[in-house]
Motif scaffolding. Structure first.
Motif, PDB file in Angstrom:
ATOM      1  N   HIS A  67       0.839  -1.188   0.000  1.00 37.08           N
ATOM      2  CA  HIS A  67       0.000   0.000   0.000  1.00 37.08           C
ATOM      3  C   HIS A  67       0.877   1.242   0.000  1.00 37.08           C
ATOM      4  CE1 HIS A  67      -2.972  -2.933   0.654  1.00 37.08           C
ATOM      5  NE2 HIS A  67      -2.886  -3.022   1.982  1.00 37.08           N
ATOM      6  N   LEU A  68       0.342   2.337  -0.589  1.00 39.58           N
ATOM      7  CA  LEU A  68       1.079   3.598  -0.701  1.00 39.58           C
ATOM      8  C   LEU A  68       0.395   4.626   0.189  1.00 39.58           C
ATOM      9  CD1 LEU A  68       3.305   5.260  -2.172  1.00 39.58           C
ATOM     10  CD2 LEU A  68       1.549   5.880  -3.847  1.00 39.58           C
ATOM     11  N   TYR A  69       1.152   5.252   1.076  1.00 38.59           N
ATOM     12  CA  TYR A  69       0.652   6.291   1.976  1.00 38.59           C
ATOM     13  C   TYR A  69       1.367   7.582   1.650  1.00 38.59           C
ATOM     14  CZ  TYR A  69      -1.229   2.357   4.627  1.00 38.59           C
ATOM     15  OH  TYR A  69      -1.892   1.234   4.988  1.00 38.59           O
ATOM     16  N   ARG A  85      -2.741  -1.520  -2.722  1.00 40.13           N
ATOM     17  CA  ARG A  85      -1.666  -2.196  -3.449  1.00 40.13           C
ATOM     18  C   ARG A  85      -1.970  -2.379  -4.932  1.00 40.13           C
ATOM     19  NH1 ARG A  85      -0.160  -8.045  -1.374  1.00 40.13           N
ATOM     20  NH2 ARG A  85      -2.292  -8.359  -2.101  1.00 40.13           N
ATOM     21  N   GLY A  86      -3.214  -2.729  -5.269  1.00 44.46           N
ATOM     22  CA  GLY A  86      -3.548  -2.933  -6.673  1.00 44.46           C
ATOM     23  C   GLY A  86      -3.350  -1.680  -7.509  1.00 44.46           C
ATOM     24  N   GLY A  87      -3.814  -0.562  -6.982  1.00 41.83           N
ATOM     25  CA  GLY A  87      -3.636   0.688  -7.720  1.00 41.83           C
ATOM     26  C   GLY A  87      -2.188   1.155  -7.740  1.00 41.83           C
ATOM     27  N   ALA A  88      -1.457   0.933  -6.629  1.00 39.75           N
ATOM     28  CA  ALA A  88      -0.047   1.362  -6.580  1.00 39.75           C
ATOM     29  C   ALA A  88       0.811   0.602  -7.586  1.00 39.75           C
ATOM     30  CB  ALA A  88       0.498   1.177  -5.163  1.00 39.75           C
ATOM     31  N   GLN A  89       0.466  -0.650  -7.830  1.00 39.13           N
ATOM     32  CA  GLN A  89       1.243  -1.431  -8.795  1.00 39.13           C
ATOM     33  C   GLN A  89       0.992  -0.984 -10.228  1.00 39.13           C
ATOM     34  OE1 GLN A  89       0.152  -5.462  -7.939  1.00 39.13           O
ATOM     35  NE2 GLN A  89       1.568  -5.644  -6.191  1.00 39.13           N
ATOM     36  N   ARG A  90      -0.130  -0.317 -10.472  1.00 38.46           N
ATOM     37  CA  ARG A  90      -0.442   0.118 -11.837  1.00 38.46           C
ATOM     38  C   ARG A  90       0.066   1.520 -12.139  1.00 38.46           C
ATOM     39  NH1 ARG A  90      -5.442  -2.239 -10.315  1.00 38.46           N
ATOM     40  NH2 ARG A  90      -6.289  -0.146  -9.941  1.00 38.46           N
ATOM     41  N   VAL A 101       0.760  16.314  -8.370  1.00 38.54           N
ATOM     42  CA  VAL A 101      -0.025  15.273  -9.025  1.00 38.54           C
ATOM     43  C   VAL A 101      -1.508  15.644  -8.992  1.00 38.54           C
ATOM     44  CG1 VAL A 101       1.616  13.460  -8.478  1.00 38.54           C
ATOM     45  CG2 VAL A 101      -0.231  13.975  -6.868  1.00 38.54           C
ATOM     46  N   ILE A 102      -2.244  14.945  -9.825  1.00 39.16           N
ATOM     47  CA  ILE A 102      -3.700  15.012  -9.829  1.00 39.16           C
ATOM     48  C   ILE A 102      -4.197  13.608  -9.538  1.00 39.16           C
ATOM     49  CG2 ILE A 102      -5.770  15.410 -11.194  1.00 39.16           C
ATOM     50  CD1 ILE A 102      -4.270  17.519 -12.731  1.00 39.16           C
ATOM     51  N   VAL A 103      -5.004  13.491  -8.450  1.00 37.09           N
ATOM     52  CA  VAL A 103      -5.475  12.178  -8.025  1.00 37.09           C
ATOM     53  C   VAL A 103      -7.001  12.165  -8.093  1.00 37.09           C
ATOM     54  CG1 VAL A 103      -3.481  11.815  -6.544  1.00 37.09           C
ATOM     55  CG2 VAL A 103      -5.560  12.835  -5.581  1.00 37.09           C
ATOM     56  N   THR A 104      -7.542  10.978  -8.273  1.00 33.98           N
ATOM     57  CA  THR A 104      -8.994  10.774  -8.232  1.00 33.98           C
ATOM     58  C   THR A 104      -9.280   9.699  -7.203  1.00 33.98           C
ATOM     59  OG1 THR A 104      -8.893   9.144 -10.007  1.00 33.98           O
ATOM     60  CG2 THR A 104      -9.298  11.424 -10.640  1.00 33.98           C
ATOM     61  N   GLY A 105     -10.400   9.830  -6.522  1.00 33.87           N
ATOM     62  CA  GLY A 105     -10.777   8.860  -5.506  1.00 33.87           C
ATOM     63  C   GLY A 105     -11.986   9.348  -4.718  1.00 33.87           C
ATOM     64  N   LYS A 106     -12.137   8.856  -3.541  1.00 38.49           N
ATOM     65  CA  LYS A 106     -13.252   9.239  -2.687  1.00 38.49           C
ATOM     66  C   LYS A 106     -12.712   9.559  -1.309  1.00 38.49           C
ATOM     67  CE  LYS A 106     -14.466   4.521  -1.267  1.00 38.49           C
ATOM     68  NZ  LYS A 106     -15.546   3.518  -1.199  1.00 38.49           N
ATOM     69  N   LEU A 107     -13.426  10.513  -0.656  1.00 35.41           N
ATOM     70  CA  LEU A 107     -13.048  10.887   0.698  1.00 35.41           C
ATOM     71  C   LEU A 107     -13.668   9.909   1.676  1.00 35.41           C
ATOM     72  CD1 LEU A 107     -13.341  14.779   0.725  1.00 35.41           C
ATOM     73  CD2 LEU A 107     -11.311  13.365   0.453  1.00 35.41           C
ATOM     74  N   THR A 108     -12.958   9.672   2.732  1.00 33.91           N
ATOM     75  CA  THR A 108     -13.432   8.799   3.800  1.00 33.91           C
ATOM     76  C   THR A 108     -12.788   9.265   5.083  1.00 33.91           C
ATOM     77  OG1 THR A 108     -13.669   6.508   4.526  1.00 33.91           O
ATOM     78  CG2 THR A 108     -11.611   7.119   3.463  1.00 33.91           C
ATOM     79  N   THR A 109     -13.213   8.675   6.172  1.00 25.90           N
ATOM     80  CA  THR A 109     -12.660   9.028   7.473  1.00 25.90           C
ATOM     81  C   THR A 109     -11.954   7.821   8.055  1.00 25.90           C
ATOM     82  OG1 THR A 109     -14.692   8.414   8.643  1.00 25.90           O
ATOM     83  CG2 THR A 109     -14.494  10.706   7.882  1.00 25.90           C
ATOM     84  N   TYR A 110     -11.082   8.133   9.003  1.00 22.37           N
ATOM     85  CA  TYR A 110     -10.358   7.075   9.717  1.00 22.37           C
ATOM     86  C   TYR A 110     -10.707   7.219  11.186  1.00 22.37           C
ATOM     87  CZ  TYR A 110      -6.521   4.144  11.328  1.00 22.37           C
ATOM     88  OH  TYR A 110      -5.784   3.153  11.919  1.00 22.37           O
ATOM     89  N   GLN A 117      -9.446  11.344   5.076  1.00 20.55           N
ATOM     90  CA  GLN A 117      -8.416  11.104   4.081  1.00 20.55           C
ATOM     91  C   GLN A 117      -9.072  10.741   2.759  1.00 20.55           C
ATOM     92  OE1 GLN A 117      -6.160   7.860   5.634  1.00 20.55           O
ATOM     93  NE2 GLN A 117      -7.751   6.334   5.279  1.00 20.55           N
ATOM     94  N   ILE A 118      -8.257  10.682   1.714  1.00 20.20           N
ATOM     95  CA  ILE A 118      -8.751  10.324   0.397  1.00 20.20           C
ATOM     96  C   ILE A 118      -8.161   8.975   0.020  1.00 20.20           C
ATOM     97  CG2 ILE A 118      -6.923  11.676  -0.703  1.00 20.20           C
ATOM     98  CD1 ILE A 118      -8.782  12.029  -3.106  1.00 20.20           C
ATOM     99  N   VAL A 119      -9.036   8.115  -0.450  1.00 17.25           N
ATOM    100  CA  VAL A 119      -8.608   6.811  -0.973  1.00 17.25           C
ATOM    101  C   VAL A 119      -8.371   7.000  -2.471  1.00 17.25           C
ATOM    102  CG1 VAL A 119      -9.202   4.404  -1.302  1.00 17.25           C
ATOM    103  CG2 VAL A 119      -9.902   5.587   0.797  1.00 17.25           C
ATOM    104  N   ILE A 120      -7.095   6.968  -2.860  1.00 14.95           N
ATOM    105  CA  ILE A 120      -6.703   7.308  -4.240  1.00 14.95           C
ATOM    106  C   ILE A 120      -6.889   6.097  -5.133  1.00 14.95           C
ATOM    107  CG2 ILE A 120      -4.818   8.135  -5.697  1.00 14.95           C
ATOM    108  CD1 ILE A 120      -3.617   9.427  -3.199  1.00 14.95           C
ATOM    109  N   GLU A 121      -7.557   6.317  -6.240  1.00 13.52           N
ATOM    110  CA  GLU A 121      -7.727   5.268  -7.247  1.00 13.52           C
ATOM    111  C   GLU A 121      -6.762   5.453  -8.416  1.00 13.52           C
ATOM    112  OE1 GLU A 121     -11.788   5.222  -8.370  1.00 13.52           O
ATOM    113  OE2 GLU A 121     -12.526   4.602  -6.392  1.00 13.52           O
ATOM    114  N   THR A 122      -6.572   6.677  -8.869  1.00 13.61           N
ATOM    115  CA  THR A 122      -5.611   6.978  -9.951  1.00 13.61           C
ATOM    116  C   THR A 122      -4.753   8.157  -9.521  1.00 13.61           C
ATOM    117  OG1 THR A 122      -7.102   8.495 -11.109  1.00 13.61           O
ATOM    118  CG2 THR A 122      -7.199   6.152 -11.725  1.00 13.61           C
ATOM    119  N   MET A 123      -3.540   8.161 -10.028  1.00  9.17           N
ATOM    120  CA  MET A 123      -2.607   9.263  -9.726  1.00  9.17           C
ATOM    121  C   MET A 123      -1.841   9.595 -11.003  1.00  9.17           C
ATOM    122  SD  MET A 123       0.575   9.456  -7.016  1.00  9.17           S
ATOM    123  CE  MET A 123      -0.495   9.164  -5.613  1.00  9.17           C
ATOM    124  N   GLU A 124      -1.848  10.834 -11.388  1.00 13.53           N
ATOM    125  CA  GLU A 124      -1.163  11.303 -12.584  1.00 13.53           C
ATOM    126  C   GLU A 124      -0.355  12.542 -12.236  1.00 13.53           C
ATOM    127  OE1 GLU A 124      -4.390  12.041 -15.172  1.00 13.53           O
ATOM    128  OE2 GLU A 124      -4.598   9.953 -15.806  1.00 13.53           O
TER     129      GLU A 124
END
Length: 517
Positions: A67-69, A85-90, A101-110, A117-124
């Motif tokens: 996982h990437l933090y 991990r799946g998204g970080a490997q891609r 960077v520009i990231v896409t994802g959804k906000l969530t709480t811990y 925090q934001i759960v990142i799905e894509t990062m460019e």
């Protein structure tokens, strides 16, 4: 008089008394922390189910689980982010601190930390400028490690027998390389097919370069003498696989010289810096790899021609020098002309001299011949006989002359025995002579003889030389070698008196009558 204050009268359930009491008409039960956290989590995720954020990466770290933090920030706020991990490997690049960077994802709480925090799905990467900044940062870090140092560059082989090519087997690049190699110098080519862009391309390129280096010489697959990493042109995103650190390190660690031919002339990747030679295009890489066979043949012909000229040049120069010297030499007839003329003159003079000398002798003989008549000779013989008869030789005259000569030789006869060299032999001495009878008086002359005769009173003994060092007369010069070997005594004959010629003997016996008068 003051009225006592009644707490129950004014208690509405919000005063925070000692014991929690439910206010009249209040039916809202208190929420637990987990409940409110879950409510907040659902609210945030429902309201912000998909967001697209732009910010600068900070605190990037990859956990052992894959996982990437990280944290996204701008100049006023920070939000934590996580990428599973799946998204970080891609990811097509390696996230680093400071990259926008520009990231896409959804906000969530811990709930564990009451943080969102934001759960990142894509990062460019946010724009080409940010991509170039990341590229320059990676280039500086690898350059500091010495991967781009000039002293690490190796010379390309002049004429490689096997060429390895790392590229896509379906693109136009491999056809261009094969076509150019066939035109210049046909060579054996091994193609390692790889992806040249997209996910997993960098790993395949790195594995291909390392795979060529792992081939052992003499195996079933020939080991390349040169490796070409090639790809056609494209944008910086298309060429980004050749900027990955894994590719750069594989090219720098290759045990085979590498030519990087990625993109067109204006395209530059980190693979170009790590390679031993950079080609502006894949076609140019093929031109760098092999020489032109026709030019090599022409060069060989030129060298062979120059070799023949160099070999024949001394002969030509020698012939020219010889001809020049021959031209300066006089003619043989001119050299012998004077001598031939002088020979003719001397021959003529010799003939005249012989003729004149013969005439003079003939005249002299004619003059003497008149005096040599037979009557004259008889008269002279008669006169000589008469003179002999008148001489009247008496024997006493001869005896007297004999006695006078004997008395004169008597002293010499008495001294002669004392001068005899064999006289001292009777007293125990020995005389050293050569084999030819010469008496040797010095050690040097004796050392020059192969054998010596030692004459004693009762005979002679023949010995071989070599016991005494020549040139020394002292006793200390005796050679410490074993004594010479003596042969049997030699029987010596009495020295013969020299025989005088008969003419001389007859002359001595001829009476000199004129001496008596």
């Amino acid at each position: 008089m003051p009225v006592p204050f009644d707490d129950d009268e004014f208690d509405d359930g919000r005063s925070g008394g000692l014991v929690a009491k439910q206010a009249p008409g209040d039916n809202a039960a208190p929420l637990s922390i987990s409940e409110i956290s879950n409510l907040l989590k659902r609210t945030v995720e429902d309201r912000f189910g998909f967001v697209r954020l732009r910010g600068e990466l900070s605190g990037v770290k990859r956990a052992a689980s894959g996982h990437l933090y990280c944290a996204l920030k701008d100049d006023k706020a920070v939000i934590d982010g996580v990428m599973w991990r799946g998204g970080a490997q891609r990811l097509a690049f390696r996230p680093e601190d400071g990259v926008e960077v520009i990231v896409t994802g959804k906000l969530t709480t811990y709930p564990g930390r009451s943080k969102y925090q934001i759960v990142i799905e894509t990062m460019e990467i946010a724009g080409e400028g940010a991509l170039l900044a990341l590229l320059e940062k990676l280039r500086a870090r690898l350059d500091a490690e010495g991967l781009f140092a000039a002293e690490r560059k190796r010379a390309l082989p002049f004429l490689p027998q096997v060429i390895g090519v790392v590229t896509s087997p379906t693109g136009a690049v491999i056809r261009d390389i094969l076509h150019r190699l066939a035109d210049r110098f046909p060579s054996r080519v091994l193609v390692w097919p790889v992806l040249v862009q997209g996910e997993g391309a960098a790993q395949q390129v790195a594995n291909a370069v390392r795979g060529f280096s792992a081939i052992q010489p003499g195996g079933p697959v020939p080991r390349p003498d040169l490796v070409i990493v090639a790809r056609g042109g494209g944008s910086i995103e298309d060429l980004w696989s050749f900027n990955e650190e894994i590719v750069v390190r594989a090219v720098a660690e290759s045990s085979i010289p590498v030519i990087s031919a990625v993109g067109h002339e204006t395209d530059t990747t980190l693979c170009d810096y790590a390679a031993d030679r950079r080609a502006p295009t894949p076609t140019a890489a093929a031109e760098m790899a092999v020489p032109v066979r026709a030019e090599l043949a022409a060069t060989l012909d030129e060298l062979a021609y120059r070799k023949r000229r160099c070999a024949l040049r001394p002969v030509t120069l020698g012939r020219e020098r010889l001809e020049a010297r021959v031209q300066r030499l006089p003619k043989p007839e001119a050299i012998l002309a004077a001598k031939a003329q002088k020979l003719d003159e001397l021959s003529e003079r010799l003939r005249r001299g012989l003729r004149d000398e013969a005439g003079a002798k003939r005249e002299q003989l004619n003059r003497v011949a008149g005096k040599l008549s037979l009557p004259l000779l008889r008269h002279r013989v008669q006169v000589s006989g008469e003179r002999v008869e008148r001489a009247g030789l008496h024997p006493r005259l001869l005896q007297r002359r004999w006695a006078m000569a004997r008395d004169a030789l008597a002293p010499t006869a008495r001294v002669l025995p004392q001068l005899n060299p064999d006289k001292p032999l009777e007293r125990g001495f020995a005389r050293v002579t050569a084999l030819d009878g010469r008496t040797l008086t010095t050690c040097d002359t004796a050392a020059q003889e192969a054998a010596l005769l030692l004459r004693f009173r009762d005979g002679a003994l023949q010995v071989a030389t070599g016991a005494v060092t020549p040139g020394s007369g002292s006793a200390g010069s005796i050679d410490p070698t074993p004594p010479v070997t003596a042969s049997a005594p030699v029987e010596l004959a009495a020295p013969k008196r020299p025989v005088r010629p008969k003419a001389e003997a007859a002359k001595s016996e001829e009476p000199r009558q004129g001496d008596l008068f």
